[in-house]
Design a protein around this motif. Structure first.
Motif, mmCIF file in Angstrom:
data_model
loop_
_atom_site.group_PDB
_atom_site.id
_atom_site.type_symbol
_atom_site.label_atom_id
_atom_site.label_comp_id
_atom_site.label_asym_id
_atom_site.label_seq_id
_atom_site.Cartn_x
_atom_site.Cartn_y
_atom_site.Cartn_z
ATOM 1 N N LYS A 47 0.839 -1.202 0.000
ATOM 2 C CA LYS A 47 0.000 0.000 0.000
ATOM 3 C C LYS A 47 0.877 1.257 0.000
ATOM 4 C CE LYS A 47 -4.036 1.891 2.461
ATOM 5 N NZ LYS A 47 -4.961 1.677 3.605
ATOM 6 N N LEU A 48 1.941 1.232 0.784
ATOM 7 C CA LEU A 48 2.900 2.341 0.783
ATOM 8 C C LEU A 48 3.527 2.503 -0.601
ATOM 9 C CD1 LEU A 48 4.830 1.787 4.158
ATOM 10 C CD2 LEU A 48 2.873 3.285 3.743
ATOM 11 N N ASP A 49 3.902 1.371 -1.187
ATOM 12 C CA ASP A 49 4.539 1.417 -2.506
ATOM 13 C C ASP A 49 3.642 2.062 -3.548
ATOM 14 O OD1 ASP A 49 6.863 0.238 -1.624
ATOM 15 O OD2 ASP A 49 6.275 -1.789 -2.185
ATOM 16 N N TRP A 50 2.362 1.671 -3.576
ATOM 17 C CA TRP A 50 1.451 2.229 -4.566
ATOM 18 C C TRP A 50 1.254 3.731 -4.370
ATOM 19 C CZ3 TRP A 50 0.425 0.366 -9.021
ATOM 20 C CH2 TRP A 50 0.385 -1.013 -9.236
ATOM 21 N N ALA A 51 1.338 4.176 -3.133
ATOM 22 C CA ALA A 51 1.145 5.602 -2.856
ATOM 23 C C ALA A 51 2.397 6.427 -3.120
ATOM 24 C CB ALA A 51 0.711 5.788 -1.400
ATOM 25 N N LEU A 52 3.564 5.791 -3.010
ATOM 26 C CA LEU A 52 4.815 6.552 -3.040
ATOM 27 C C LEU A 52 5.679 6.311 -4.275
ATOM 28 C CD1 LEU A 52 5.818 5.953 0.690
ATOM 29 C CD2 LEU A 52 4.742 8.010 -0.261
ATOM 30 N N VAL A 53 5.804 5.058 -4.694
ATOM 31 C CA VAL A 53 6.786 4.736 -5.726
ATOM 32 C C VAL A 53 6.456 5.309 -7.105
ATOM 33 C CG1 VAL A 53 7.889 2.849 -7.005
ATOM 34 C CG2 VAL A 53 7.615 2.687 -4.512
ATOM 35 N N ASN B 70 12.697 8.467 2.491
ATOM 36 C CA ASN B 70 13.783 7.666 3.039
ATOM 37 C C ASN B 70 13.325 6.780 4.164
ATOM 38 O OD1 ASN B 70 16.528 6.886 3.099
ATOM 39 N ND2 ASN B 70 17.079 9.004 2.666
ATOM 40 N N SER B 71 14.244 5.952 4.599
ATOM 41 C CA SER B 71 13.936 4.972 5.633
ATOM 42 C C SER B 71 13.459 5.604 6.926
ATOM 43 C CB SER B 71 15.170 4.113 5.890
ATOM 44 O OG SER B 71 16.317 4.890 6.084
ATOM 45 N N GLU B 72 13.754 6.864 7.159
ATOM 46 C CA GLU B 72 13.331 7.479 8.412
ATOM 47 C C GLU B 72 11.828 7.726 8.447
ATOM 48 O OE1 GLU B 72 13.652 12.214 8.095
ATOM 49 O OE2 GLU B 72 15.523 11.171 7.717
ATOM 50 N N CYS B 73 11.176 7.736 7.293
ATOM 51 C CA CYS B 73 9.768 8.108 7.230
ATOM 52 C C CYS B 73 8.836 6.952 6.921
ATOM 53 C CB CYS B 73 9.580 9.210 6.180
ATOM 54 S SG CYS B 73 10.355 10.762 6.625
ATOM 55 N N TRP B 74 9.218 6.069 6.003
ATOM 56 C CA TRP B 74 8.269 5.079 5.528
ATOM 57 C C TRP B 74 8.770 3.637 5.571
ATOM 58 C CZ3 TRP B 74 3.495 6.892 4.688
ATOM 59 C CH2 TRP B 74 3.338 8.263 4.400
ATOM 60 N N ARG C 93 13.542 0.416 -3.440
ATOM 61 C CA ARG C 93 12.781 1.648 -3.733
ATOM 62 C C ARG C 93 13.724 2.730 -4.241
ATOM 63 N NH1 ARG C 93 10.786 -2.405 -0.323
ATOM 64 N NH2 ARG C 93 8.530 -2.490 -0.667
ATOM 65 N N ALA C 94 14.902 2.817 -3.649
ATOM 66 C CA ALA C 94 15.896 3.784 -4.128
ATOM 67 C C ALA C 94 16.357 3.427 -5.535
ATOM 68 C CB ALA C 94 17.084 3.830 -3.179
ATOM 69 N N ILE D 11 -1.056 14.828 -4.752
ATOM 70 C CA ILE D 11 -0.581 13.444 -4.842
ATOM 71 C C ILE D 11 0.546 13.138 -3.865
ATOM 72 C CG2 ILE D 11 0.490 11.737 -6.363
ATOM 73 C CD1 ILE D 11 -0.994 13.011 -8.684
ATOM 74 N N ILE D 12 1.465 14.077 -3.666
ATOM 75 C CA ILE D 12 2.607 13.820 -2.784
ATOM 76 C C ILE D 12 2.128 13.624 -1.351
ATOM 77 C CG2 ILE D 12 4.679 14.847 -1.752
ATOM 78 C CD1 ILE D 12 5.309 16.139 -4.378
ATOM 79 N N GLN D 13 2.628 12.586 -0.711
ATOM 80 C CA GLN D 13 2.312 12.314 0.692
ATOM 81 C C GLN D 13 3.356 12.989 1.578
ATOM 82 O OE1 GLN D 13 -0.499 10.743 1.428
ATOM 83 N NE2 GLN D 13 -0.901 10.382 -0.753
ATOM 84 N N ASP D 14 2.927 13.435 2.754
ATOM 85 C CA ASP D 14 3.857 14.113 3.649
ATOM 86 C C ASP D 14 4.600 13.102 4.530
ATOM 87 O OD1 ASP D 14 3.370 16.723 2.743
ATOM 88 O OD2 ASP D 14 1.506 16.793 3.873
ATOM 89 N N PHE D 15 4.038 12.745 5.668
ATOM 90 C CA PHE D 15 4.693 11.834 6.589
ATOM 91 C C PHE D 15 3.662 10.850 7.141
ATOM 92 C CE2 PHE D 15 7.069 15.838 6.681
ATOM 93 C CZ PHE D 15 8.325 15.376 6.301
#
Length: 504
Positions: A36-42, A156-160, A169-170, A224-228
């Motif tokens: 779900k994170l991937d679909w929203a962010l990648v 980055n890894s600190e957020c998601w 992902r990188a 579209i961009i997600q914050d945190f």
């Protein structure tokens, strides 16, 4: 406390002060949540935004083949200066953008920057002289400056994601640069057919069309961009808490929130990883920009016609994209970064050695494939992000590393001189030097990280925690302050905590 003892525990056992015990996570499927994170962010944030960013900064290399220099009455040196000036503004504005990104919200700040650089890119197609080109390149660099480090920190890894999840992902993120190269060649070839429409040459239409596409994407990004994670609208409250919890279990203690303190900035400046990371990034970015800005020019020795030369860049970038994604996947799977770098620095060096020695166009074209396969998969900021804990410390460290690496684009912009054609031995030699710097600094980083991990395994970095081991450490000089709890140790020391293990 004993780091050896702690390393034997599961991650959750370290989180005695977890801020999310009131939530019931039994119904959450972690794999589904990550998807779900991937679909929203990648697709958008990780891939499309960086693709457009890299496309806009490097498309001048494609446009050059359609009489840009002739129409603007500029020579080879002036063209090199137009490339160089971008990097000075790009570097200057990167660090302050990253420090304040979290307060300004990524959805607003990154979208605003994107909108503005899209406008600058469009106007670049309307310039009529050398001064106008310089002005637009400076402004383009200024507004693009915040995107790359901003996305690195936001996604980055600190957020998601956990440290072991971020490599692939990188890889998608960096593969966007290869896709932009392939897409840029195809797009330039297609747009060149607009030569003369509205009285504009083909190179102008390349800038205008690509700039308008970025403007449109910038407008859409506001929504579209997600914050945190703590305010992600596409997650439920329980899912938001679970995302933060899983990051804290991965020794990312600042995931639950952190206030800006000068201490975090000073910690970044005093950390050897910041400075060695700058040199390593230099060894990655110097070749990257030299390759991306001049690949059409280099390939023109195989074919002297502009459109076929642009099209010949496409398969090179397709191969680089596939290799980059493969490296990201296996680097995550093996939890290893540095050794992959050594392998791909060696592959890139092989490509450039062939380019220096070759006097055969077909052999040089083959060497270009090797060079691309060695340069683009290199793991740079991800490695150091994995090894720096703390939201603001990581932000400053990444901004410094990325900025110093990118300033070398100013050098790369000047190494392929017109009077060195068609073989460009000097330019290839300088890129080979950059690769050597990257290889050596990778070796140094692996050695120092391994050495520090060994010290922690032996208990040489153990802290004194009240009620845990304070009695046994009384009277032992040099052990440092006494901490109230394990949570305090983690928050104050970040990656300096004795239970933290660096990724090699």
């Amino acid at each position: 406390m004993s780091s050896t003892h702690d390393s034997e525990k599961g991650p959750a056992e370290h989180l005695t002060d977890s801020p999310t015990p009131e939530f019931d996570f039994s119904s959450i499927d972690e794999k589904k949540l990550v998807r779900k994170l991937d679909w929203a962010l990648v697709p958008w944030v990780i891939s499309l935004l960086y693709l457009l960013s890299f496309l806009d900064r490097t498309s001048i290399g494609n446009a050059r083949l359609y009489n840009l220099e002739t129409d603007l009455h500029i020579n080879d040196n002036q063209y090199a200066i137009a490339l160089t000036i971008f990097f000075f503004s790009y570097v200057y504005y990167a660090v302050p953008s990253n420090v304040f990104l979290k307060r300004l919200r990524p959805s607003i700040w990154l979208s605003f920057l994107m909108l503005l650089w899209g406008i600058m890119m469009t106007v670049q197609g309307l310039v009529h002289n050398y001064g106008g080109l310089l002005g637009m390149r400076w402004l383009l660099g200024m507004f693009e400056a915040g995107l790359f480090p901003g996305v690195c920190v936001t996604i980055n890894s600190e957020c998601w994601y956990k440290r072991s999840e971020f490599g692939i992902r990188a890889a998608f993120f960096f593969s966007a640069a290869t896709v932009s190269g392939a897409f840029g060649g195809l797009l330039a070839a297609a747009i060149s057919n607009m030569e003369g429409i509205g009285g504009k040459p083909a190179w102008a239409w390349i800038f205008i069309i690509e700039g308008l596409a970025t403007v449109l994407a910038g407008l859409c990004s506001f929504w579209i961009i997600q914050d945190f994670p703590d305010n992600a609208k596409f997650l439920t409250e329980t899912e938001r808490a679970f995302v933060i919890k899983r990051l804290q279990e991965d020794d990312q203690f600042s995931a639950g929130g952190e206030k800006l303190k000068w201490k975090y900035i000073i910690d970044s400046l005093l950390d050897w990883k910041t400075w060695i990371g700058m040199l390593l990034y230099m060894g990655c970015d110097g070749p990257l920009y030299a390759f991306s800005l001049f690949l059409p020019t280099i390939i023109s020795q195989v074919c002297n016609i502009a459109t076929p030369a642009n099209l010949l860049t496409v398969p090179v970038y397709v191969l680089a994209c596939m290799v980059t994604c493969g490296v990201g996947y296996y680097a995550d799977k093996l939890r290893n970064r540095g050794y992959f770098n050594l392998v791909f620095f060696a592959i890139g060096a092989t490509g450039y050695i062939i380019l220096i020695a070759s006097r055969n166009p077909a052999l040089s074209y083959f060497a270009v494939f090797l060079a691309a396969s060695g340069i683009y998969p290199l793991i740079r900021d991800v490695w150091f992000s994995n090894n720096v804990e703390g939201t603001y410390k990581r932000s400053v460290t990444l901004a410094m590393i990325i900025s110093f690496g990118n300033i070398n684009g100013a050098v790369s912009s000047n190494v392929y001189r017109a009077h060195d054609k068609p073989w460009y031995r000097l330019g290839h030699g300088i890129v080979l030097m950059y690769i050597g710097i990257g290889f050596i600094t990778t070796l140094i980083t692996i050695y120092l990280l391994r050495k520090e991990n060994a010290r922690r395994d032996r208990g040489e970095r153990d802290e004194i925690i009240k009620g845990v081991n304070d009695s046994e450490e009384k009277g032992s000089p040099g052990k440092g302050p006494v901490y109230e709890s394990l949570a305090q140790v983690k928050m104050e020391k970040g990656d300096g905590w004795s239970g933290y293990r660096y990724v090699l």
